[in-house]
Design a protein around this motif. Sequence first.
Motif, short mmCIF file in Angstrom:
data_model
loop_
_atom_site.label_atom_id
_atom_site.label_comp_id
_atom_site.label_asym_id
_atom_site.label_seq_id
_atom_site.Cartn_x
_atom_site.Cartn_y
_atom_site.Cartn_z
N GLY A 16 112.83 60.80 3.37
CA GLY A 16 112.24 60.49 2.07
C GLY A 16 112.29 61.67 1.12
N SER A 17 113.22 62.59 1.39
CA SER A 17 113.30 63.80 0.59
C SER A 17 114.72 64.36 0.59
CB SER A 17 112.35 64.85 1.18
OG SER A 17 112.57 66.13 0.65
N PHE A 18 115.21 64.70 -0.58
CA PHE A 18 116.53 65.32 -0.69
C PHE A 18 116.49 66.74 -0.10
CE2 PHE A 18 116.89 61.94 -3.76
CZ PHE A 18 118.21 61.53 -3.66
N SER A 19 115.42 67.47 -0.35
CA SER A 19 115.35 68.84 0.14
C SER A 19 115.19 68.90 1.66
CB SER A 19 114.22 69.62 -0.55
OG SER A 19 112.98 69.00 -0.34
N LYS A 20 114.39 68.01 2.24
CA LYS A 20 114.26 67.98 3.70
C LYS A 20 115.58 67.56 4.34
CE LYS A 20 109.32 67.01 3.78
NZ LYS A 20 108.29 65.99 4.07
N ALA A 21 116.23 66.59 3.75
CA ALA A 21 117.51 66.14 4.27
C ALA A 21 118.55 67.25 4.20
CB ALA A 21 118.00 64.92 3.50
N SER A 22 118.50 68.06 3.15
CA SER A 22 119.47 69.14 3.00
C SER A 22 119.38 70.13 4.15
CB SER A 22 119.30 69.86 1.66
OG SER A 22 118.11 70.62 1.64
N LYS A 23 118.17 70.37 4.65
CA LYS A 23 118.00 71.27 5.79
C LYS A 23 118.57 70.66 7.06
CE LYS A 23 114.01 73.41 3.68
NZ LYS A 23 112.57 73.56 3.67
N ILE A 24 118.41 69.35 7.21
CA ILE A 24 118.92 68.67 8.40
C ILE A 24 120.44 68.68 8.45
CG2 ILE A 24 119.10 66.40 9.51
CD1 ILE A 24 116.21 65.89 8.52
N VAL A 25 121.07 68.44 7.31
CA VAL A 25 122.54 68.35 7.28
C VAL A 25 123.21 69.67 6.90
CG1 VAL A 25 122.52 65.87 6.84
CG2 VAL A 25 122.57 67.45 4.91
N ASN A 26 122.41 70.71 6.75
CA ASN A 26 122.91 72.06 6.44
C ASN A 26 123.75 72.12 5.16
OD1 ASN A 26 121.73 73.35 8.73
ND2 ASN A 26 123.34 72.44 9.98
N LEU A 27 123.21 71.50 4.11
CA LEU A 27 123.81 71.56 2.79
C LEU A 27 122.73 71.94 1.79
CD1 LEU A 27 125.91 68.25 2.74
CD2 LEU A 27 126.81 70.57 2.90
N THR A 28 123.14 72.35 0.62
CA THR A 28 122.15 72.61 -0.42
C THR A 28 121.61 71.28 -0.94
OG1 THR A 28 123.77 72.60 -2.20
CG2 THR A 28 123.34 74.73 -1.12
N GLN A 29 120.44 71.33 -1.55
CA GLN A 29 119.85 70.13 -2.12
C GLN A 29 120.75 69.53 -3.20
OE1 GLN A 29 118.18 69.88 -5.41
NE2 GLN A 29 118.04 67.68 -5.00
N PRO A 30 121.34 70.36 -4.09
CA PRO A 30 122.26 69.78 -5.09
C PRO A 30 123.47 69.09 -4.45
CG PRO A 30 121.54 71.95 -5.80
CD PRO A 30 121.08 71.79 -4.38
N ALA A 31 123.98 69.63 -3.35
CA ALA A 31 125.12 69.01 -2.67
C ALA A 31 124.73 67.64 -2.09
CB ALA A 31 125.65 69.92 -1.57
N VAL A 32 123.53 67.56 -1.55
CA VAL A 32 123.04 66.27 -1.03
C VAL A 32 122.91 65.28 -2.18
CG1 VAL A 32 121.03 65.12 0.01
CG2 VAL A 32 121.89 67.25 0.99
N SER A 33 122.34 65.71 -3.28
CA SER A 33 122.19 64.84 -4.44
C SER A 33 123.54 64.32 -4.93
CB SER A 33 121.47 65.57 -5.58
OG SER A 33 120.15 65.88 -5.21
N LEU A 34 124.55 65.18 -4.95
CA LEU A 34 125.88 64.78 -5.38
C LEU A 34 126.49 63.73 -4.44
CD1 LEU A 34 127.44 68.14 -6.58
CD2 LEU A 34 126.89 66.15 -7.98
N GLN A 35 126.26 63.88 -3.14
CA GLN A 35 126.79 62.91 -2.19
C GLN A 35 126.11 61.55 -2.37
OE1 GLN A 35 129.45 63.40 -0.10
NE2 GLN A 35 129.59 65.31 -1.24
N ILE A 36 124.82 61.56 -2.61
CA ILE A 36 124.10 60.31 -2.85
C ILE A 36 124.58 59.68 -4.16
CG2 ILE A 36 121.84 59.26 -3.28
CD1 ILE A 36 122.40 60.14 -0.33
N GLN A 37 124.77 60.50 -5.16
CA GLN A 37 125.28 60.00 -6.44
C GLN A 37 126.66 59.37 -6.26
OE1 GLN A 37 125.63 63.02 -9.47
NE2 GLN A 37 126.20 61.55 -11.04
N ALA A 38 127.49 59.99 -5.44
CA ALA A 38 128.83 59.45 -5.18
C ALA A 38 128.75 58.08 -4.50
CB ALA A 38 129.63 60.42 -4.32
N LEU A 39 127.81 57.92 -3.57
CA LEU A 39 127.62 56.61 -2.94
C LEU A 39 127.17 55.57 -3.95
CD1 LEU A 39 125.89 57.50 0.46
CD2 LEU A 39 128.17 56.52 0.14
N GLU A 40 126.25 55.96 -4.82
CA GLU A 40 125.76 55.03 -5.84
C GLU A 40 126.87 54.64 -6.81
OE1 GLU A 40 121.01 55.88 -6.00
OE2 GLU A 40 122.27 57.23 -7.18
#
Length: 71
Positions: A16-40
């Motif tokens: 339920g969090s971009f920042s928590k997920a970023s730690k799990i997948v070892n990416l920055t929060q902006p990189a996670v946001s970009l991947q989600i944006q790409a899916l959308e």
Amino acid sequence: MEDHKLKIFCAVAETGSFSKASKIVNLTQPAVSLQIQALEELYETAIFDRSGKNITLTPAGKLLYKYARTY
């Protein structure tokens, strides 16, 4: 679709969090946001509702999550 995008999506959905997920997948929060944006953009629909502080899955996001968990 690339497997890593699904893993990132699942991490965000489960935490339920971009920042928590970023730690799990070892990416920055902006990189996670970009991947989600790409899916959308790929599906031409929102997969997360970003109202307020919390993020939740939209109906389309719930369908994608169900698919991603079996992928």
